[in-house]
Design a protein around this motif. Structure first.
Motif, PDB file in Angstrom:
ATOM      1  N   LYS A  15       1.074  -1.057   0.016  1.00 27.70           N
ATOM      2  CA  LYS A  15      -0.211   0.000  -0.030  1.00 27.70           C
ATOM      3  C   LYS A  15       0.740   1.344   0.085  1.00 27.70           C
ATOM      4  CE  LYS A  15      -4.593   0.829   1.870  1.00 27.70           C
ATOM      5  NZ  LYS A  15      -5.492   0.799   2.908  1.00 27.70           N
ATOM      6  N   TYR A  16       1.961   1.231   0.859  1.00 25.61           N
ATOM      7  CA  TYR A  16       2.708   2.589   0.997  1.00 25.61           C
ATOM      8  C   TYR A  16       4.199   2.060   0.877  1.00 25.61           C
ATOM      9  CZ  TYR A  16      -1.489   3.478   3.726  1.00 25.61           C
ATOM     10  OH  TYR A  16      -2.448   3.696   4.179  1.00 25.61           O
ATOM     11  N   CYS A  17       4.994   3.460   0.334  1.00 27.47           N
ATOM     12  CA  CYS A  17       6.292   3.511   0.233  1.00 27.47           C
ATOM     13  C   CYS A  17       6.788   4.497   0.575  1.00 27.47           C
ATOM     14  CB  CYS A  17       6.780   3.193  -1.253  1.00 27.47           C
ATOM     15  SG  CYS A  17       8.385   3.358  -1.577  1.00 27.47           S
ATOM     16  N   VAL A  18       7.951   4.739   1.288  1.00 25.32           N
ATOM     17  CA  VAL A  18       8.571   5.766   1.830  1.00 25.32           C
ATOM     18  C   VAL A  18      10.099   5.912   1.456  1.00 25.32           C
ATOM     19  CG1 VAL A  18       9.201   7.469   3.713  1.00 25.32           C
ATOM     20  CG2 VAL A  18       7.119   6.153   3.955  1.00 25.32           C
ATOM     21  N   THR A  19      10.414   6.484   0.595  1.00 27.91           N
ATOM     22  CA  THR A  19      12.079   6.558   0.208  1.00 27.91           C
ATOM     23  C   THR A  19      12.798   7.343   1.287  1.00 27.91           C
ATOM     24  OG1 THR A  19      11.630   8.432  -1.119  1.00 27.91           O
ATOM     25  CG2 THR A  19      11.580   6.266  -2.300  1.00 27.91           C
ATOM     26  N   VAL A  20      14.004   7.023   1.307  1.00 22.63           N
ATOM     27  CA  VAL A  20      15.013   7.530   2.502  1.00 22.63           C
ATOM     28  C   VAL A  20      16.235   7.435   1.693  1.00 22.63           C
ATOM     29  CG1 VAL A  20      13.654   6.637   4.522  1.00 22.63           C
ATOM     30  CG2 VAL A  20      15.353   5.292   3.630  1.00 22.63           C
ATOM     31  N   GLY A  21      17.137   8.020   2.700  1.00 29.08           N
ATOM     32  CA  GLY A  21      18.594   8.287   2.283  1.00 29.08           C
ATOM     33  C   GLY A  21      19.566   6.996   1.845  1.00 29.08           C
ATOM     34  N   ASN A  22      19.270   5.912   2.489  1.00 26.39           N
ATOM     35  CA  ASN A  22      20.045   4.456   2.193  1.00 26.39           C
ATOM     36  C   ASN A  22      19.399   3.530   2.984  1.00 26.39           C
ATOM     37  OD1 ASN A  22      21.171   4.448   5.288  1.00 26.39           O
ATOM     38  ND2 ASN A  22      21.914   6.343   4.793  1.00 26.39           N
ATOM     39  N   GLY A  23      19.952   2.192   2.688  1.00 26.92           N
ATOM     40  CA  GLY A  23      19.400   0.958   3.252  1.00 26.92           C
ATOM     41  C   GLY A  23      19.501   0.906   4.578  1.00 26.92           C
ATOM     42  N   HIS A  24      20.600   1.469   5.368  1.00 24.95           N
ATOM     43  CA  HIS A  24      20.627   1.346   6.761  1.00 24.95           C
ATOM     44  C   HIS A  24      19.416   2.034   7.461  1.00 24.95           C
ATOM     45  CE1 HIS A  24      21.793   3.088  10.464  1.00 24.95           C
ATOM     46  NE2 HIS A  24      22.278   2.225  10.787  1.00 24.95           N
ATOM     47  N   ASP A  25      19.198   3.300   6.902  1.00 19.77           N
ATOM     48  CA  ASP A  25      18.180   4.084   7.406  1.00 19.77           C
ATOM     49  C   ASP A  25      17.023   3.700   7.285  1.00 19.77           C
ATOM     50  OD1 ASP A  25      20.166   5.799   8.254  1.00 19.77           O
ATOM     51  OD2 ASP A  25      19.775   7.292   6.809  1.00 19.77           O
ATOM     52  N   ALA A  26      16.750   2.898   6.153  1.00 24.27           N
ATOM     53  CA  ALA A  26      15.429   1.951   6.041  1.00 24.27           C
ATOM     54  C   ALA A  26      15.243   1.149   7.071  1.00 24.27           C
ATOM     55  CB  ALA A  26      15.545   1.714   4.483  1.00 24.27           C
ATOM     56  N   LEU A  27      16.125   0.391   7.309  1.00 25.63           N
ATOM     57  CA  LEU A  27      15.918  -0.649   8.289  1.00 25.63           C
ATOM     58  C   LEU A  27      15.624  -0.005   9.690  1.00 25.63           C
ATOM     59  CD1 LEU A  27      19.032  -3.034   7.265  1.00 25.63           C
ATOM     60  CD2 LEU A  27      16.610  -3.672   7.713  1.00 25.63           C
ATOM     61  N   LEU A  28      16.755   1.158  10.100  1.00 31.61           N
ATOM     62  CA  LEU A  28      16.486   1.892  11.393  1.00 31.61           C
ATOM     63  C   LEU A  28      15.098   2.445  11.382  1.00 31.61           C
ATOM     64  CD1 LEU A  28      17.850   3.096  13.661  1.00 31.61           C
ATOM     65  CD2 LEU A  28      18.297   5.147  12.298  1.00 31.61           C
ATOM     66  N   ILE A  29      14.755   2.911  10.499  1.00 25.17           N
ATOM     67  CA  ILE A  29      13.158   3.607  10.623  1.00 25.17           C
ATOM     68  C   ILE A  29      12.089   2.814  10.592  1.00 25.17           C
ATOM     69  CG2 ILE A  29      11.658   5.365   9.305  1.00 25.17           C
ATOM     70  CD1 ILE A  29      14.198   6.910   8.387  1.00 25.17           C
ATOM     71  N   SER A  30      12.259   1.515  10.021  1.00 29.35           N
ATOM     72  CA  SER A  30      11.493   0.459  10.101  1.00 29.35           C
ATOM     73  C   SER A  30      11.336  -0.079  11.507  1.00 29.35           C
ATOM     74  CB  SER A  30      11.783  -0.876   9.069  1.00 29.35           C
ATOM     75  OG  SER A  30      11.687  -0.337   7.876  1.00 29.35           O
ATOM     76  N   LEU A  31      12.370  -0.229  12.030  1.00 25.25           N
ATOM     77  CA  LEU A  31      12.466  -0.630  13.462  1.00 25.25           C
ATOM     78  C   LEU A  31      11.491   0.249  14.486  1.00 25.25           C
ATOM     79  CD1 LEU A  31      15.862  -2.169  13.424  1.00 25.25           C
ATOM     80  CD2 LEU A  31      13.706  -3.532  13.563  1.00 25.25           C
ATOM     81  N   LYS A  32      12.197   1.595  14.236  1.00 19.51           N
ATOM     82  CA  LYS A  32      11.604   2.560  14.951  1.00 19.51           C
ATOM     83  C   LYS A  32      10.014   2.769  14.811  1.00 19.51           C
ATOM     84  CE  LYS A  32      15.505   5.749  16.127  1.00 19.51           C
ATOM     85  NZ  LYS A  32      14.903   5.848  17.512  1.00 19.51           N
ATOM     86  N   ALA A  33       9.792   2.716  13.396  1.00 22.29           N
ATOM     87  CA  ALA A  33       8.201   2.848  13.099  1.00 22.29           C
ATOM     88  C   ALA A  33       7.419   1.850  13.940  1.00 22.29           C
ATOM     89  CB  ALA A  33       7.929   2.682  11.776  1.00 22.29           C
TER      90      ALA A  33
ATOM     91  N   GLY B  13       6.665  -8.662   5.029  1.00 21.07           N
ATOM     92  CA  GLY B  13       6.669  -8.013   6.456  1.00 21.07           C
ATOM     93  C   GLY B  13       5.769  -6.914   6.872  1.00 21.07           C
ATOM     94  N   ASP B  14       5.786  -6.748   7.986  1.00 16.72           N
ATOM     95  CA  ASP B  14       5.209  -5.240   8.714  1.00 16.72           C
ATOM     96  C   ASP B  14       5.937  -4.240   8.052  1.00 16.72           C
ATOM     97  OD1 ASP B  14       3.164  -6.549  10.751  1.00 16.72           O
ATOM     98  OD2 ASP B  14       5.033  -7.433  11.268  1.00 16.72           O
ATOM     99  N   CYS B  15       7.206  -4.319   7.978  1.00 21.44           N
ATOM    100  CA  CYS B  15       8.079  -3.189   7.132  1.00 21.44           C
ATOM    101  C   CYS B  15       8.945  -3.713   6.522  1.00 21.44           C
ATOM    102  CB  CYS B  15       8.704  -2.212   8.531  1.00 21.44           C
ATOM    103  SG  CYS B  15       7.454  -0.808   8.746  1.00 21.44           S
ATOM    104  N   ASN B  16       9.268  -3.143   5.286  1.00 21.56           N
ATOM    105  CA  ASN B  16      10.336  -3.905   4.457  1.00 21.56           C
ATOM    106  C   ASN B  16      11.393  -2.824   3.899  1.00 21.56           C
ATOM    107  OD1 ASN B  16       8.737  -6.330   4.680  1.00 21.56           O
ATOM    108  ND2 ASN B  16       7.191  -5.341   3.509  1.00 21.56           N
ATOM    109  N   ALA B  17      12.682  -3.155   4.412  1.00 25.25           N
ATOM    110  CA  ALA B  17      13.699  -2.113   4.032  1.00 25.25           C
ATOM    111  C   ALA B  17      14.368  -2.556   2.748  1.00 25.25           C
ATOM    112  CB  ALA B  17      14.518  -1.908   5.230  1.00 25.25           C
ATOM    113  N   THR B  18      14.762  -1.445   2.290  1.00 20.28           N
ATOM    114  CA  THR B  18      15.616  -2.057   0.989  1.00 20.28           C
ATOM    115  C   THR B  18      16.715  -0.617   0.718  1.00 20.28           C
ATOM    116  OG1 THR B  18      15.659  -2.904  -1.276  1.00 20.28           O
ATOM    117  CG2 THR B  18      14.339  -0.791  -0.971  1.00 20.28           C
TER     118      THR B  18
END
Ligand SMILES: Cc1ncc(COP(=O)(O)O)c(C=O)c1O
Length: 380
Positions: A64-82, A187-192
């Motif tokens: 349903k949703y996608c949020v782009t970020v600066g890199n893959g590490h931050d995608a993982l970090l923000i997923s966990l925090k979310a 998953g609940d949040c999926n980082a790339t």
């Protein structure tokens, strides 16, 4: 007389481990058009290209949703925090992966709990997960390493039974499919990550979070931009981790070619499978089957003679890489986890035996054959 002194001399590889030149040449016009369009528009941060790429990337995964970020590490970090994971929590991670997977957990304030990977697929072994569950474990972070999909149905059912979140690390598996569903949509949040060498790579850093949930989407969208809710109103202590318009425009072009370039990787893999069957002690990666369609981000073989084979190939002009030579639990950065040598034997053995062969989409069948035949010669 002028004497030119070369600082060093390097023998050019006949077969480089990786190159983007072939792909970029073939789509040069589209890339240049996308680039000049952004310059013409004159807007470079969080604008039309980012919005369109987010829609298209979510569409590709049917999330349903996608949020782009600066890199893959931050995608993982923000997923966990979310998902509310932080201090005092533990997260199941694979024993063998890229460093960023574990780092994101630590940077979220939580503790990584490594579970051994399957020695052939290099993905989390679901049978072992249950031995590591405790009240502190809040999530399973599964990594589709080297482009091979994890057993997401089993992982999701373990998570459901034990009230855990699931985060996928899909940095190495854009386009892979498990049981008719793309990795990055389970998953609940999926980082790339869109690091340039990934199957879908930007011309710099980039990353994204895919989710089906509005709460996590809202959190990620504000958190990546200093926590900005509306102008000058901040909802959280966010960070600056934004994909820029130029990278989004480039990724929109490359996304259209992703299936084609993945197909080229698969074709190369098929040649390796055929020519490396029953060669010495070579252990091949898993091939496609009716459940799992990997995308061969890397083609990783195992052999007890790894270093000798690598030297032999190098002398013949074939570049190879080791992903990754030092197990994460033995990295100085994670000494505080007190995971001693011998504590994760599968990961330790894998690090000693793995070798990644060239597999990039522009390689010609003859070049793959040359690599395979050179490996056969090594064992004669
Ligand atoms: C499995 C995996 N996870 C996370 C990352 C982190 O991505 P990035 O380098 O964009 O931060 C990478 C790639 O570099 C990766 O391969």
């Amino acid at each position: 007389m002028v004497v030119y002194v070369l600082p060093y001399f390097r023998v050019m590889s006949t077969i480089p481990f990786f190159s983007l030149q072939h792909l970029h040449r073939s789509i040069q016009r589209e890339l240049s058009h996308a680039f000049s369009n952004v310059i013409k528009q004159g807007r470079f941060i969080l604008d039309r290209e980012v919005e369109l790429f987010e829609k298209e990337f979510a569409g590709y995964h049917r999330t349903k949703y996608c949020v782009t970020v600066g890199n893959g590490h931050d995608a993982l970090l923000i997923s966990l925090k979310a998902l509310g994971i932080g201090k005092g929590d533990e997260v199941i991670v694979p024993s063998h992966t890229f460093m960023a997977t574990w780092l994101a957990v630590v940077n979220a304030g939580a503790v990584p709990v490594p579970v051994e990977v399957d020695p052939i697929t290099y993905t989390l072994n679901p049978d072992l997960i249950r031995h590591h569950l405790s009240r502190k474990v809040k999530a399973i972070l599964s990594v589709h390493l080297y482009g091979h999909p994890c057993e997401m149905d089993t992982i999701n059912s373990i998570a459901k039974k034990n009230n855990l979140f699931v985060v996928e690390d899909n940095a190495q598996a854009h386009g892979a499919v498990f049981k008719n569903k793309r990795t990055g949509s389970w998953g609940d949040c999926n980082a790339t990550s869109f690091y340039p060498t990934k199957n879908l790579g930007a011309l710099g850093d980039g990353g994204a979070i895919l989710t089906h949930h509005k709460t996590q989407f809202d959190f990620a969208k504000t958190f990546r931009n200093y926590g900005t809710l509306t102008k000058n109103v901040y909802a959280s202590e966010g960070i600056n981790s934004r994909l820029d318009e130029l990278q989004a425009a480039i990724l929109r072009v490359k996304l259209k070619h992703l299936d084609k370039t993945n197909e080229a990787r698969k074709k190369n893999a098929r040649i390796y499978f055929e020519l490396l069957k029953d060669v010495g002690d070579v252990v091949l990666p898993p091939s496609e089957n009716k459940f799992a369609q990997p995308v061969y981000h890397q083609f990783v073989i195992q052999t007890a003679y790894r270093d000798k084979l690598r030297n032999f190939l190098e002398k013949k002009g074939i570049e190879t890489v080791i992903h990754y030579p030092m197990p994460i639990h033995l990295q100085p950065a994670f000494a505080h986890l007190r995971l001693k040598k011998g504590s994760l034997p599968a990961a330790e053995k894998i690090s000693k035996q793995i070798l990644s062969l060239p597999i990039w989409p522009g390689l010609k069948p003859g070049e793959i054959e040359f690599v395979a035949k050179t490996i056969r010669t090594f064992y004669l």
